[in-house]
Design an enzyme around this catalytic site. Structure first.
Site, PDB file in Angstrom:
ATOM      1  N   GLY A   1       0.795  -1.221   0.000  1.00 31.24           N
ATOM      2  CA  GLY A   1       0.000   0.000   0.000  1.00 31.24           C
ATOM      3  C   GLY A   1       0.829   1.274   0.000  1.00 31.24           C
ATOM      4  O   GLY A   1       0.533   2.228  -0.726  1.00 31.24           O
ATOM      5  N   THR A   2       1.873   1.296   0.796  1.00 37.44           N
ATOM      6  CA  THR A   2       2.677   2.512   0.901  1.00 37.44           C
ATOM      7  C   THR A   2       3.307   2.842  -0.450  1.00 37.44           C
ATOM      8  O   THR A   2       3.263   3.994  -0.915  1.00 37.44           O
ATOM      9  CB  THR A   2       3.769   2.327   1.975  1.00 37.44           C
TER      10      THR A   2
ATOM     11  N   GLN B   1      -7.832  -0.745   2.653  1.00 33.58           N
ATOM     12  CA  GLN B   1      -8.705  -1.430   3.613  1.00 33.58           C
ATOM     13  C   GLN B   1      -9.935  -2.048   2.953  1.00 33.58           C
ATOM     14  O   GLN B   1     -10.585  -2.912   3.537  1.00 33.58           O
ATOM     15  CB  GLN B   1      -9.175  -0.462   4.707  1.00 33.58           C
TER      16      GLN B   1
ATOM     17  N   SER C   1      -3.296  -3.532  -1.105  1.00 33.60           N
ATOM     18  CA  SER C   1      -2.201  -4.188  -0.406  1.00 33.60           C
ATOM     19  C   SER C   1      -2.631  -5.605  -0.043  1.00 33.60           C
ATOM     20  O   SER C   1      -3.687  -5.800   0.574  1.00 33.60           O
ATOM     21  CB  SER C   1      -1.875  -3.394   0.855  1.00 33.60           C
TER      22      SER C   1
ATOM     23  N   CYS D   1       0.013   1.524  12.709  1.00 28.38           N
ATOM     24  CA  CYS D   1       1.227   2.259  12.371  1.00 28.38           C
ATOM     25  C   CYS D   1       1.525   3.332  13.398  1.00 28.38           C
ATOM     26  O   CYS D   1       2.650   3.762  13.543  1.00 28.38           O
ATOM     27  CB  CYS D   1       1.065   2.906  11.000  1.00 28.38           C
TER      28      CYS D   1
HETATM   29  N1  PLP Z   1      -3.275   2.842   3.338  1.00 27.15           N
HETATM   30  C1  PLP Z   1      -4.115   2.402   4.290  1.00 27.15           C
HETATM   31  C2  PLP Z   1      -5.513   2.925   4.339  1.00 27.15           C
HETATM   32  C3  PLP Z   1      -3.678   1.449   5.221  1.00 27.15           C
HETATM   33  O1  PLP Z   1      -4.525   1.022   6.161  1.00 27.15           O
HETATM   34  C4  PLP Z   1      -2.343   0.971   5.145  1.00 27.15           C
HETATM   35  C5  PLP Z   1      -1.825   0.019   6.153  1.00 27.15           C
HETATM   36  O2  PLP Z   1      -2.331  -0.087   7.247  1.00 27.15           O
HETATM   37  C6  PLP Z   1      -1.511   1.450   4.113  1.00 27.15           C
HETATM   38  C7  PLP Z   1      -2.016   2.393   3.225  1.00 27.15           C
HETATM   39  C8  PLP Z   1      -0.110   0.960   3.955  1.00 27.15           C
HETATM   40  O3  PLP Z   1      -0.113  -0.327   3.389  1.00 27.15           O
HETATM   41  P1  PLP Z   1       1.157  -1.293   3.485  1.00 27.15           P
HETATM   42  O4  PLP Z   1       1.192  -1.798   4.888  1.00 27.15           O
HETATM   43  O5  PLP Z   1       0.879  -2.394   2.511  1.00 27.15           O
HETATM   44  O6  PLP Z   1       2.347  -0.491   3.104  1.00 27.15           O
END
Ligand code: PLP
Length: 403
Positions: free
Chosen positions: A72-73, A180, A200, A326
């Site tokens: 996701g990031t 999500q 993700s 996080c």
């Molecule tokens: N965006 C949202 C809404 C998330 O909840 C998260 C992770 O909790 C991320 C982005 C980041 O995803 P990743 O953990 O795959 O980097």
């Protein structure tokens, strides 16, 4: 002691079928998808099949619109920076919301340092963006709107279809962080007017460290990571073949089970919400009453520290969270709850329960049995929970339901 996992928004267990499929591509079929020989071709074929499955999960017109990432990031970074850099001549204004994940917020803050301007839209008491605010924020320099599909803390689902329609009318790209929502809520990128969508794998039973960005055909975007020609020059780096195969398998399962999963999770969630609201005094439901993820329940319990509540639930075998995973470890109240207008005090007493397909009604009942005892004990120790808590008149929190 039985352990109960109520933290599926943080991560989910990898599906056994997805793990087995991934393992095969680590051990037996380990080729580099760029190699020309049969080992390479085998890996390439598996990636192409996974791309089809991921495209089907979100209703993409073509598998070519799916680009694999590390999660996701990375997807959020690629979407936002990639669109910003490629469209700089057209404009330098981006619109997002105050309740986005830090993967979006910090990327936008970084772009501000490079000369972009960003509008962070406020949200209403339920965490929802108002269409009027969005309309007013658009200027002739706006190149991108990035609003999440579902919030990771309170589960509120944004009016993405309407946002996408407005963006398209104005010739502005619309990105949604659907980390999500994908695999947990039905999505069709074409019907929802989405140009770019981040997902993700580990949020829907695929391995960690793999995800995808949907980029509608024709969207102008630059790569942000440079190197080889992988992912059609959009994301350099040897493909995580096993992770991608696991993601494909999880996508296939999610597509197959979506309808019944959504109904099942909503049943568990609604039981939790209705019982907690009926039986626990001084409580507030965070997030939208109806427009919320099927597996999300988020409450603020007044006169209770979220961390103490989590530790006490953990002692009873229940894993939940307070704020987002996080940000746990930091004592700052959640930026999402503050943006929704909660006071620091109320935000501190928050509890997030996020359900998954393997949770049962028995687990929900057990949680509902132990929660009141824990709250009573913690409140009895709170210096604030004295006389005032028992009288509605002097209840310091107008946002909370006092019995
Ligand atoms: N965006 C949202 C809404 C998330 O909840 C998260 C992770 O909790 C991320 C982005 C980041 O995803 P990743 O953990 O795959 O980097």
């Amino acid at each position: 002691m039985k352990r109960i996992y109520f933290d599926h928004s943080a991560t989910t267990p990898c599906d056994k079928e997805a793990a087995a499929a991934a393992l095969e591509y680590m051990t037996e079929k380990f080729g580099n998808a760029s190699s020309i020989h049969s080992f390479g071709r085998e890996a390439r074929k598996a990636i192409d099949e996974a791309r089809e499955k991921v495209a089907a999960l979100i209703g993409a017109a073509s598998a070519n619109e799916i680009f694999f990432t590390s999660g996701g990031t990375e997807g959020d970074n690629l979407a936002i920076k990639g669109v910003a850099f490629a469209n700089r001549k057209k404009g330098n204004h981006i619109i997002t919301s105050a309740v986005e994940h830090h993967a979006v917020l910090h990327t936008c803050e970084y772009l501000e340092k490079l000369g972009f301007t960003v509008t962070y839209l406020p949200v209403d008491e339920y965490g929802m963006v108002r269409m009027d605010d969005l309309r007013k924020a658009i200027t002739d320099k706006t190149i991108l709107i990035s609003i999440m599909l579902a919030n990771n803390e309170v589960g509120t689902i944004q009016p993405v279809q309407e946002i996408g329609r407005l963006a398209r009318e104005k010739g502005i790209y619309f990105h949604t962080d659907a980390v999500q929502a994908v695999g947990n809520y039905p999505i069709n990128v074409q019907e929802m007017n989405i140009d770019l969508l981040t997902m993700s794998g580990h949020k829907f039973h695929a391995p960690k460290g793999v995800g995808a960005l949907y980029i509608r055909r024709g969207v102008r975007i630059d790569a942000v990571q440079h190197g080889g020609a992988h992912e059609r020059n959009m994301r350099a780096g040897t493909e995580n073949v096993s992770g991608i195969v696991g993601l494909g398998k999880a996508a296939e399962i999610a597509t197959r089970d979506m309808a019944k999963k959504v109904v099942y999770l909503a049943q568990l969630r609604d039981k939790i919400i209705s019982e907690v609201m009926a039986k626990i005094p001084h409580v507030k439901l965070n997030g939208h009453p109806t427009e919320r993820l099927p597996g999300n329940a988020n409450f603020s319990f007044l006169y209770v520290e979220g961390e103490s509540l989590l530790l006490n639930l953990d002692l009873k075998g229940i894993a939940a969270s307070s704020g987002s995973a996080c940000t746990s470890g930091s004592l700052d109240p959640s930026h999402v709850l503050l943006a929704m207008g909660l006071t620091h005090e109320v935000a501190h007493g928050s509890l997030r329960i996020t359900l998954g397909r393997d949770n049962t009604m028995e687990e929900v009942d057990y949680f509902l049995e132990v929660l009141p005892e824990i709250l009573d004990r913690l409140r009895a120790m709170s210096p604030l929970f004295g006389e005032s808590a028992h009288t509605a008149v002097s209840n310091p929190c107008s946002q909370c339901r006092a019995h």
